[in-house]
Each structure stands twice: as C-alpha cells, then as structure tokens.
Design a protein around this motif. Sequence first.
Motif, short mmCIF file in Angstrom:
data_model
loop_
_atom_site.label_atom_id
_atom_site.label_comp_id
_atom_site.label_asym_id
_atom_site.label_seq_id
_atom_site.Cartn_x
_atom_site.Cartn_y
_atom_site.Cartn_z
N SER A 112 0.80 -1.17 -0.12
CA SER A 112 0.07 -0.08 -0.05
C SER A 112 0.83 1.35 -0.09
CB SER A 112 -1.13 -0.05 1.06
OG SER A 112 -0.15 0.20 2.37
N VAL A 113 1.99 1.44 0.65
CA VAL A 113 2.93 2.34 0.64
C VAL A 113 3.61 2.52 -0.97
CG1 VAL A 113 5.17 3.43 1.55
CG2 VAL A 113 3.39 2.41 3.12
N ARG A 114 3.98 1.31 -1.37
CA ARG A 114 4.57 1.24 -2.76
C ARG A 114 3.59 2.04 -3.88
NH1 ARG A 114 7.25 -4.57 -3.10
NH2 ARG A 114 9.61 -3.93 -2.52
N GLN A 115 2.25 1.91 -3.39
CA GLN A 115 1.35 2.31 -4.53
C GLN A 115 0.69 3.81 -4.15
OE1 GLN A 115 -2.01 -0.72 -3.89
NE2 GLN A 115 -0.54 -2.13 -5.59
N GLN A 116 1.57 4.25 -3.20
CA GLN A 116 0.92 5.81 -3.01
C GLN A 116 1.33 6.81 -4.39
OE1 GLN A 116 -0.37 7.04 0.06
NE2 GLN A 116 -0.72 5.00 0.08
N ALA A 117 0.49 7.54 -4.34
CA ALA A 117 0.55 8.89 -5.18
C ALA A 117 1.92 9.48 -5.24
CB ALA A 117 -0.65 9.76 -5.33
N VAL A 118 2.38 9.78 -3.88
CA VAL A 118 3.60 10.25 -3.73
C VAL A 118 4.59 9.06 -2.88
CG1 VAL A 118 4.91 11.90 -2.26
CG2 VAL A 118 2.78 12.58 -3.55
N GLN A 119 5.70 8.78 -3.60
CA GLN A 119 6.55 7.76 -3.27
C GLN A 119 7.35 8.46 -1.86
OE1 GLN A 119 6.73 4.05 -3.55
NE2 GLN A 119 4.65 4.83 -4.17
N PRO A 120 7.91 7.67 -1.00
CA PRO A 120 8.80 8.20 0.25
C PRO A 120 10.15 7.86 -0.47
CG PRO A 120 7.80 5.87 0.71
CD PRO A 120 7.10 6.54 -0.37
N GLN A 127 -4.43 4.07 2.39
CA GLN A 127 -5.32 4.45 1.15
C GLN A 127 -4.35 5.26 0.10
OE1 GLN A 127 -8.57 3.51 0.70
NE2 GLN A 127 -7.85 2.38 2.32
N PRO A 128 -4.55 5.38 -1.15
CA PRO A 128 -3.74 5.93 -2.22
C PRO A 128 -3.02 7.26 -1.87
CG PRO A 128 -5.57 4.56 -3.30
CD PRO A 128 -5.92 4.79 -1.86
N ARG A 129 -3.81 7.91 -1.68
CA ARG A 129 -3.26 9.58 -1.22
C ARG A 129 -3.03 9.59 0.21
NH1 ARG A 129 -4.07 11.51 -6.29
NH2 ARG A 129 -3.03 13.39 -5.58
N TRP A 130 -2.92 8.86 0.82
CA TRP A 130 -2.53 8.90 2.52
C TRP A 130 -1.20 9.60 2.58
CZ3 TRP A 130 1.93 5.84 4.13
CH2 TRP A 130 2.14 5.81 5.46
N LEU A 131 -0.30 9.31 2.23
CA LEU A 131 1.10 10.06 2.22
C LEU A 131 1.12 11.32 2.02
CD1 LEU A 131 4.84 8.44 1.97
CD2 LEU A 131 4.15 10.73 1.22
N GLU A 132 0.49 11.62 0.55
CA GLU A 132 0.34 13.04 0.42
C GLU A 132 -0.43 14.07 1.25
OE1 GLU A 132 -1.31 15.26 -3.70
OE2 GLU A 132 -2.00 12.91 -3.41
N GLN A 133 -1.68 13.34 1.68
CA GLN A 133 -2.32 13.98 2.74
C GLN A 133 -1.65 14.29 3.93
OE1 GLN A 133 -5.44 15.55 1.82
NE2 GLN A 133 -4.71 14.81 -0.26
N LEU A 134 -0.99 13.27 4.31
CA LEU A 134 -0.28 13.35 5.60
C LEU A 134 0.81 14.56 5.73
CD1 LEU A 134 0.83 9.92 7.18
CD2 LEU A 134 -0.65 11.99 8.25
N LEU A 135 1.32 14.89 4.54
CA LEU A 135 2.66 15.91 4.38
C LEU A 135 1.97 17.23 4.31
CD1 LEU A 135 4.78 13.88 1.99
CD2 LEU A 135 5.04 14.26 4.45
N ILE A 136 0.80 17.31 3.77
CA ILE A 136 0.10 18.83 3.40
C ILE A 136 0.30 19.89 4.65
CG2 ILE A 136 -1.93 20.28 3.01
CD1 ILE A 136 -2.52 18.08 1.01
N PRO A 137 0.10 19.30 5.95
CA PRO A 137 -0.11 20.12 6.99
C PRO A 137 1.46 20.62 7.35
CG PRO A 137 -1.42 18.43 7.37
CD PRO A 137 -0.75 18.14 6.22
N TYR A 138 2.44 20.04 6.88
CA TYR A 138 3.81 20.26 7.20
C TYR A 138 4.38 21.49 6.59
CZ TYR A 138 4.67 15.85 9.59
OH TYR A 138 4.68 15.13 10.68
N GLN A 139 3.43 22.08 5.62
CA GLN A 139 3.83 23.26 4.95
C GLN A 139 3.60 24.60 6.05
OE1 GLN A 139 0.88 23.87 1.88
NE2 GLN A 139 1.48 22.18 0.77
N GLU A 140 2.94 24.27 7.25
CA GLU A 140 3.28 25.15 8.35
C GLU A 140 4.15 24.71 9.22
OE1 GLU A 140 3.06 27.61 11.26
OE2 GLU A 140 1.29 28.06 9.74
N PRO A 141 5.27 25.81 9.33
CA PRO A 141 6.34 25.50 10.02
C PRO A 141 6.23 25.19 11.36
CG PRO A 141 6.72 27.57 8.84
CD PRO A 141 5.06 27.19 9.00
#
Length: 349
Positions: A27-35, A96-110
């Motif tokens: 499921s991690v390998r299938q993410q829209a954004v890869q780690p 879920q496919p966009r899990w990693l992408e969604q987790l990273l969005i809030p980090y735009q706030e320092p």
Amino acid sequence: MKHEDVSVIICAYTEKRIEELFAAVQSVRQQAVQPREIIIVIDYNPSLLQQVRTHFADVTVIENREAKGASGSRNSGIAIAQGAVLIFLDDDAIAQPRWLEQLLIPYQEPLVVGVGGKIEPRWFEACPVWFPNEFLWVVGCTYTGMPMKKAAVRNVIGANMSVRRGAVMTVGGFRASFGNNKGEATTRNKWLQHHAGDEETELCMRITQTYPECIWFYTPSATVQHCVPAQRTRLSYFLWRCYDEGLGKALLVGLHDARTGLAAERSYMLKTLPRGIGYGLKETFLRGNLAGVVRAGAILLGLAATVAGYLVGRIAAPRKGHATAQPLASADTLQQQREHVRVSMRANR
C-alpha cells in the motif's frame, strides 16, 4: 513522484501477521507520492527477519537493536532513517492511495511538528452489535469523540502518525521503558504491567513540553484501514484493553502531571461518553432497537474498567519524572548503523 524528505517506518514482530505486513508495504508502494525509503524493523524474530529480507530486496529491513517492543523498534528505525519527516504505519494497516500525500500537506505550516490521520477498522468478522464507536481506540482506530475534520490535537495515534525527525531526535525518541518500569522489579509494580499503547501519546506530550508553540495536527483525509482480528472483538479483550489504558494514563500522570496527562480524557469522559450512552438509550426506548441499550452498557463497563486501571496505576505509580527516556544514538553511531544496514542488505541479496 518521489518525496526525498520522507521515511516510512513499519515495525513487525510476529509471523502471524506476515500477509498483513506485505499488504501494508504494498500500500505504501502504491502511493501517489513515494517516500524516500521504506524501513521495516523486525522485533527479535530471526525467522521473520529472514522471510522479510527475502521477500523485499528493495526495502531496508533491519533488526530492533534496542529494548524489545514497539518503542525500541521505532527508535531503531529512527536511528537509521534519513527523511526529515518520519511516518509510522502499523504492520497490519493498509494505507489509502493518497494517504502519504495528505499527511504531508500540514507540514507546510512550520509550527506543525507532527501529523496523524484517520484509522478505520477493517473487521475480520462483523463488528459486534455491543461494540460502541466511542471505544474504537480499543482496537487502535479513530473513535467517536475525535475531530470530524482537520484540527489541532494533543496527540496522534501510533498506527498512522508522522513527526519531524529533528524533534523526535531532540527529545530522545520513544520512551522504551514506558509502561514497564524494568528498573523497579518490586511486588508493587506487578500491578503496573502496562502492555499496549500510550508510548506515542507520551512522546507527543514530551515534544510539546520541549517546543510549547508546536502543533500536533489531525487530518482525516490521510486514511488507513487497521485490521481487527476476531479475538479483539471479544468482551474479555475489550475490558482488558480498557483496564490497560487506565494503567497507561496513570503512568502518563506520574511522568508529567494530571493537567497535561488527562486534559483530553476529561472532555471525553464528561461529554463524549454521556452522549454515547444517551444515544444508545434513545435508540432502544424510542426506536425499539435493543442494540442501543447494550452499547450503552458496554460504555459503562469500559469506563469502569478504565477507571479501575487508572486507580490501581495511581496507587503504585512512580513519582513524576522518575522514569527516563533512553536516548537515541549519537551521530557517529547512527552513521555506523546505516553502514551496517547497507552491508547486511548486500549480504542478504
């Protein structure tokens, strides 16, 4: 697309969940954004270590080099991770496919130091009619009472959490001794054998104490499904887990203080649980559905077991600040561990 600043860490300890582990990695390998990297930490199980290394030639697979358990395994993963953001996924959770992408969005706030996502139960058998959604934390899932939309929270849940690597390194990682008190093998501490959860809550609280302006953020759009085997749907497990949670809260208060350790729990007990009982009684007496009163009864039983665990824990708990976190390795040791991993991976290809 590959995100060079992210390391995903998955900890595993039993061959009974090897199929779930393989599904989690897939499921991690299938993410829209890869780690940048996926790190699997095996907790003192040589047979599982060999199987996972054989199956995943392109994934970093290491042994837990610290204390046995979830905290030690996570710290071993942290020690070799290279991403600026560390993401922890349980070995029996499917992202879920966009899990990693969604987790990273809030980090735009320092000021955001860590982010958690929604955890949905994936029942192996049908959810029992008596099981209240207010107690889904018993099976490691998002429960009624948590925010319905994006919000700042006190802590995130370990099955689906992320944190800035710099912050977790600064405070010394997860508290490997939390809940065990291995240094005090007294008769009194036999009442304090805490086995499940709360190490991530303690980490979140410790980071907040170090960085008072930091924000822990919850985003339900970063969703995973957490496996719930049949044995975890039994009433005996439900009551044991509630009692164990009470012990954990007592330890949190012993390490920190009641205001910090129980702030979220007060609202949960005074608002969420009474509301759940009311809904259950209304469902039975106004709609004739007996399941409602059964769920209301389960809420009362769960609350009683949790309070009992808390009272036992407070009687026997160590003084505030008595337990200490085991520090992570120095920079030189981290480099040595990374090199050891590279050698091990080459040797096992």
